[in-house]
Scaffold this active site. Structure first.
Site, PDB file in Angstrom:
ATOM      1  NE  ARG A  90      62.397 101.356-129.261  1.00 52.57           N
ATOM      2  CZ  ARG A  90      63.104 100.077-129.408  1.00 52.57           C
ATOM      3  NH1 ARG A  90      63.234 100.461-127.342  1.00 52.57           N
ATOM      4  NH2 ARG A  90      63.508  99.737-129.822  1.00 52.57           N
ATOM      5  CB  SER A 128      64.186  95.567-122.770  1.00 52.69           C
ATOM      6  OG  SER A 128      63.182  95.571-123.318  1.00 52.69           O
TER       7      SER A 128
HETATM    8  P1  ADP Z   1      64.972  93.617-130.485  1.00 50.55           P
HETATM    9  O1  ADP Z   1      66.562  93.122-129.831  1.00 50.55           O
HETATM   10  O2  ADP Z   1      64.560  92.213-131.984  1.00 50.55           O
HETATM   11  O3  ADP Z   1      65.340  94.779-130.902  1.00 50.55           O
HETATM   12  P2  ADP Z   1      63.344  93.912-128.295  1.00 50.55           P
HETATM   13  O4  ADP Z   1      62.259  93.443-127.160  1.00 50.55           O
HETATM   14  O5  ADP Z   1      64.004  95.550-128.246  1.00 50.55           O
HETATM   15  O6  ADP Z   1      64.157  93.017-129.572  1.00 50.55           O
HETATM   16  O7  ADP Z   1      62.248  95.041-129.499  1.00 50.55           O
HETATM   17  C1  ADP Z   1      61.162  94.511-130.400  1.00 50.55           C
HETATM   18  C2  ADP Z   1      60.771  95.044-131.083  1.00 50.55           C
HETATM   19  O8  ADP Z   1      59.807  96.141-130.292  1.00 50.55           O
HETATM   20  C3  ADP Z   1      61.118  95.809-132.210  1.00 50.55           C
HETATM   21  O9  ADP Z   1      60.618  95.644-133.318  1.00 50.55           O
HETATM   22  C4  ADP Z   1      61.511  96.685-131.334  1.00 50.55           C
HETATM   23  O10 ADP Z   1      61.448  98.204-132.495  1.00 50.55           O
HETATM   24  C5  ADP Z   1      60.027  97.242-130.799  1.00 50.55           C
HETATM   25  N1  ADP Z   1      59.418  98.187-129.624  1.00 50.55           N
HETATM   26  C6  ADP Z   1      60.336  98.232-128.621  1.00 50.55           C
HETATM   27  N2  ADP Z   1      60.412  98.833-127.601  1.00 50.55           N
HETATM   28  C7  ADP Z   1      58.900  99.895-128.083  1.00 50.55           C
HETATM   29  C8  ADP Z   1      58.085 100.701-127.703  1.00 50.55           C
HETATM   30  N3  ADP Z   1      58.473 101.213-126.805  1.00 50.55           N
HETATM   31  N4  ADP Z   1      57.338 101.307-128.920  1.00 50.55           N
HETATM   32  C9  ADP Z   1      57.235 100.915-129.729  1.00 50.55           C
HETATM   33  N5  ADP Z   1      58.135  99.750-130.739  1.00 50.55           N
HETATM   34  C10 ADP Z   1      59.339  99.449-129.876  1.00 50.55           C
END
Ligand code: ADP
Length: 158
Positions: A90, A128
């Site tokens: 991001r 999230s």
């Molecule tokens: P983690 O706890 O492994 O970071 P997340 O569910 O927060 O798990 O995120 C999983 C993946 O999705 C990560 O690679 C994160 O960077 C990506 N991600 C989360 N939100 C976005 C978004 N808005 N746009 C693009 N990628 C995202």
């Protein structure tokens, strides 16, 4: 056969995640969305709830499946014979951490490479955590998650 895994917490799945799933599914033959069972993290949704919400959200993409996993991402990739890990970027703030994880993973399993997709601009602010924060104060999360997930998030804060 190009098989990739997209690991994460997905607590809950957001439109940013779905965007990464749709785009990465076009780059590979098979994509497995892998929901990490992390007992250290205080999560809003149980693993089963998260897996079933993702399944419902992506049911129209034929080459994507959803599973939960425990332990190291590279071990799960090896078990599923996947040689790619997909992650989303991001902002620069994501970069340092993601680089470190990707390099560590590659050292642990040289068959596996991490590919990064940059977020679509309209979702660059979205996480999230933001969804939960806004929902906990009764704010509108309809632009952040699919409608059926928004309902379930609000239910949690009732
Ligand atoms: P983690 O706890 O492994 O970071 P997340 O569910 O927060 O798990 O995120 C999983 C993946 O999705 C990560 O690679 C994160 O960077 C990506 N991600 C989360 N939100 C976005 C978004 N808005 N746009 C693009 N990628 C995202």
């Amino acid at each position: 056969m190009k098989r990739a895994i997209y690991p994460g917490s997905f607590d809950p799945l957001t439109l940013g995640h779905i965007d990464i799933i749709e785009r990465s599914s076009r780059l590979v033959d098979e994509l497995i969305v892998a929901v990490l069972i992390n007992s250290a993290k205080n999560s809003l949704f149980s693993i089963n709830e998260r897996v079933s919400m993702i399944k419902e959200a992506i049911c129209d993409i034929p080459n994507v499946s959803v599973e939960s996993f425990d332990g190291l991402t590279v071990d799960f990739a090896r078990e599923r014979e996947a040689n790619m890990i997909v992650r989303g970027l991001r902002a620069v703030t994501d970069f340092e951490y993601e680089l470190q994880i990707a390099q560590t993973n590659h050292i642990m399993n040289t068959d596996v490479d991490t590919i990064f997709l940059t977020t679509s601009l309209k979702y660059s602010y979205l996480s999230s955590t933001i969804v939960k924060e806004v929902a906990s104060y009764g704010g509108d999360i309809s632009k952040f998650v699919p409608a059926f997930i928004a309902e379930r998030v609000y239910d949690k804060y009732k």
